[in-house]
Design an enzyme around this catalytic site. Structure first.
Site, mmCIF file in Angstrom:
data_model
loop_
_atom_site.group_PDB
_atom_site.id
_atom_site.type_symbol
_atom_site.label_atom_id
_atom_site.label_comp_id
_atom_site.label_asym_id
_atom_site.label_seq_id
_atom_site.Cartn_x
_atom_site.Cartn_y
_atom_site.Cartn_z
ATOM 1 C CD GLN A 38 -1.634 -2.412 1.340
ATOM 2 O OE1 GLN A 38 -0.582 -2.676 1.926
ATOM 3 N NE2 GLN A 38 -2.417 -3.344 0.826
ATOM 4 C CE LYS A 123 -0.197 -1.349 -29.388
ATOM 5 N NZ LYS A 123 -0.288 -1.252 -27.921
ATOM 6 C CB CYS A 430 6.319 36.529 -16.591
ATOM 7 S SG CYS A 430 7.389 37.582 -15.609
ATOM 8 C CB CYS A 436 10.664 36.555 -13.634
ATOM 9 S SG CYS A 436 9.367 35.396 -13.163
HETATM 10 ZN ZN LIG Z 1 7.578 36.750 -13.433
#
Ligand SMILES: [Zn+2]
EC number: 6.5.1.2
Length: 685
Positions: A38, A123, A430, A436
């Site tokens: 699990q 297939k 941007c 940035c």
């Molecule tokens: Zn940016």
């Protein structure tokens, strides 16, 4: 919990890839799992979820790309396939099938009315396997692996009743039969029930069950599993006794192998599609899983002429069944900023099960796509996933007349700069560029990524951290990290060994592959292939800048030097010119070239009389199409170019050749006719 930044996601994907690989090894090779099934499944699910959310971050070594586990880590022996095991190109609708059929006609220069027979068969969703018979005896069985090298499963197939140990008289001396090892739906259900009772690992689907059962170190485990086989083709053969795919398959059937009960031949797209639809109707009642229909050009001489593109044959196509769909609620739309500043909207979903996988995120591509679908948070949507394709929204069920559309941001969520779409572009970017942080760190990540410089040890987290500390402003700084050894060591989580490994990985790339480096700079329109095409022709990395600058300044020879390269168009020339017109980029470039010394870029050439030469085809070709001729040239290690220049080595001129022939004569370039070309091809084998 999915509110991750790109850097965090990349970091987590890296950790997941390592963890899953480790647990695979413990489970398969050492039979000594550390975690419950699990817990293992949760790791795999988390990986799939992140990949759906950040498709561009999918790693080369992603667990989702592996069939079971890697060959390198396999406890089974390796087998190199004498004839590569191919993959197939996919089609998802009628138009794509028609296009494929038309492409074949064009490639073979066939008339409209000349029929091309095509085989069709379902297939099966299993595990490809190649069975080698020598003098009629089974000598080796191998999985597909990566297509070139597979795993030796000879003892494992011994108990599969569908696989004969011996073939009847009269088969070729060496004969490799290829097909799928699979498990029926009923056997799969029974196996999982038994596994559950015994507290063993459950399999996700019949395909995984077949793969897990076949690829066992201990063949006695395989023997207990109800595996089946059916043949779809052949690999190496000392002789091919038939002239068509269909006849070969019937011969294989006579040898004792099951083949698809749906195998037929037809010569029209209509008939192929009708057969596809018929199989689709019967699909739910079949006792095995199928995911589509495979078409193959029936005539084997046509198959040979058509050849291959990359890993797939031109003469075959897998027509997939439609994707599985589900309905859910779109809970939110988040915006991510990529390396080029592109703002990508990502839809967060109420979790829903589609085709056996829980989906919580979808890409919404761009602003136009959101407008087209008219989606807003809170809407009921239909999503679909097909095979390995990223889940997507295909329909919006909430259709109110009066409401405001989703407001796509006009500011970058990472740096606050204006975000705009250039004229004619769908993507909003941007405009922050170098201010940035999202763009800057991702450019650095791209530079060290596997397809670019491939420097180990730079996770996104490391890059983000070094960037924040001001140590990594541009790619050249990577090579100056050696002066910061003590500072890096002082950071949490670093030890002598990890720092040394990182610095050694950097030093190892002081003489990098020029094409990878060029690709790593992230210049627009300069992808992996384009970078290689450029370097194959320009050879010296340092020369790229001067050619690009001259081309931008209006020097036609410089522009022509680039555009005469196959695959390089004006947009690439313009992008290169723009890149080097930016003073900051020139500074980065010079700084970088001061740190590295890439060797001259040369391509390996094949041993043929035209290897490494540039060939131009002109005029009408009678026995083949232009595409086939170019493909032949490339197979022989030559470069097929579209225009004649001083760099042309050979002109193949058919009837009606005009200006190119004249120019070649003026330049004194060797000129031959189509028959002369055919002779070169025949002699080169
Ligand atoms: Zn940016």
């Amino acid at each position: 919990m999915n509110n991750l930044t790109e850097a965090e996601a990349a970091n987590e994907l890296m950790r997941l890839a390592k963890a899953i690989a480790k647990h695979d090894r413990l489970y398969h090779a050492e039979d000594d799992p550390e975690i419950s099934d699990q817990e293992y499944d949760a790791l795999v699910r988390r990986n799939a979820e992140l990949e759906a959310l950040f498709p561009h971050l999918i790693r080369e070594d992603s667990p989702s790309k592996k069939v079971g586990h890697e060959i390198a880590a396999s406890p089974l022996g390796k087998v190199t396939h004498e004839v590569r095991m191919m993959s197939l190109d996919n089609a998802f609708n009628r138009e794509e099938v028609e296009e494929w059929a038309a492409r074949i006609r064009r490639f073979l220069s066939l008339d409209e009315c000349e029929p091309v027979a095509i085989t069709a068969e379902d297939k099966i969703d299993g595990l490809s396997c190649s069975l080698r018979y020598e003098n009629g005896k089974l000598v080796r069985a191998a999985t597909r692996g990566d297509g070139q090298v597979g795993e030796d499963v000879t003892p494992n197939v011994a108990h599969i009743a569908d696989i004969p140990q011996e073939l009847p008289e009269g088969v070729p001396e060496v004969f490799e039969v290829r097909g799928e090892v699979y498990m029926s739906k009923a056997d799969f259900t029974a196996l999982n029930a038994a596994q559950e009772e015994a507290g063993g690992k459950l399999f996700a689907n019949p395909r995984n069950a077949a793969a897990g059962s076949l690829r066992q170190k201990d063949a006695s485990v395989t023997a207990k599993r109800p595996l089946k086989f059916w043949a779809y083709g052949w690999g190496a053969a000392s002789e091919v006794p038939c002239e068509s795919q269909h006849d070969m398959m019937r011969m294989i059937e006579r040898c004792g192998f099951p083949v698809s009960p749906f195998l037929t031949v037809s010569d029209s797209v209509d008939a192929m599609i009708a057969h596809y639809e018929e199989i689709g109707r019967r699909r739910p009642d079949l006792d095995y899983e199928i995911d589509g229909v495979v078409y193959k050009v029936d005539r084997l001489d046509y198959q040979r002429r058509l050849g291959f593109v990359a890993k797939a044959p031109r003469w075959a196509l897998a027509h997939k069944f439609p994707a599985e769909r589900a309905e859910t609620t779109l809970e939110a739309i988040d915006i991510q900023v990529g390396r080029t500043g592109k703002l990508t909207p990502v839809g967060r979903l109420a979790p829903v099960l589609v085709g056996g996988v829980t989906v919580t995120n979808v890409t919404l591509h761009n602003r136009d796509e959101i407008e087209r679908l008219g989606v807003r948070p809170g809407d009921r949507v239909v999503i679909q996933r097909a095979g390995d394709v990223i889940p997507q929204v295909v329909d919006n069920l909430t259709r109110e007349a009066q409401r405001d559309p989703f407001a796509f941001p006009d500011k970058c969520p990472e740096c606050g700069s204006e975000a705009v779409a250039e004229e004619g572009e769908v993507d909003v970017r941007c405009t922050g560029g170098l201010i940035c942080p999202a763009q800057r760190t991702q450019r650095l990540e791209h530079f060290v990524s596997r397809k670019a410089l491939d420097i180990d040890g730079f996770g996104s987290k490391t890059i983000a951290q070094f960037f924040a500390l001001g140590w990594l402003e541009s790619p050249a700084d990577i090579y100056r990290l050696k002066d910061r050894r003590d500072e890096v060591l002082a950071l949490e989580g670093w030890q002598d060994k990890s720092v040394d490994n990182l610095l050694a990985a950097v030093e190892n790339k002081r003489r990098p592959d020029a094409a990878r480096l060029l690709f790593g700079l992230g210049i627009r329109h300069v992808g992996e292939v384009t970078a290689r095409d450029l370097m194959k022709n320009v050879h010296e990395l340092s020369a790229i800048r001067s050619i690009a600058e001259r081309a931008r300044a209006g020097d036609e020879d410089a522009a022509a030097e680039l555009t005469s390269i196959d695959g390089i168009g004006p947009s690439v020339v313009e992008a290169l010119g723009d890149f080097f017109h930016e003073p900051h980029n020139v500074a980065v470039w010079k700084d970088l070239l001061g740190q590295i010394d890439p060797p001259r870029y040369e391509v390996e050439t094949r041993d043929s009389p035209v290897a490494g030469k540039t060939v131009v085809f002109t005029g009408k070709l009678e026995t083949m199409s232009r595409d086939e001729a170019k493909a032949q040239a490339e197979r022989l290690g030559a470069k097929a170019s579209g225009s004649v220049s001083a760099k042309t080595d050979l002109l193949v001129a058919g009837p009606g050749a005009g200006s190119k022939l004249k120019k070649a004569q003026e330049l004194g370039i060797e000129t031959i006719d189509e028959a002369g070309w055919a002779k070169i091809v025949a002699e080169a084998g």
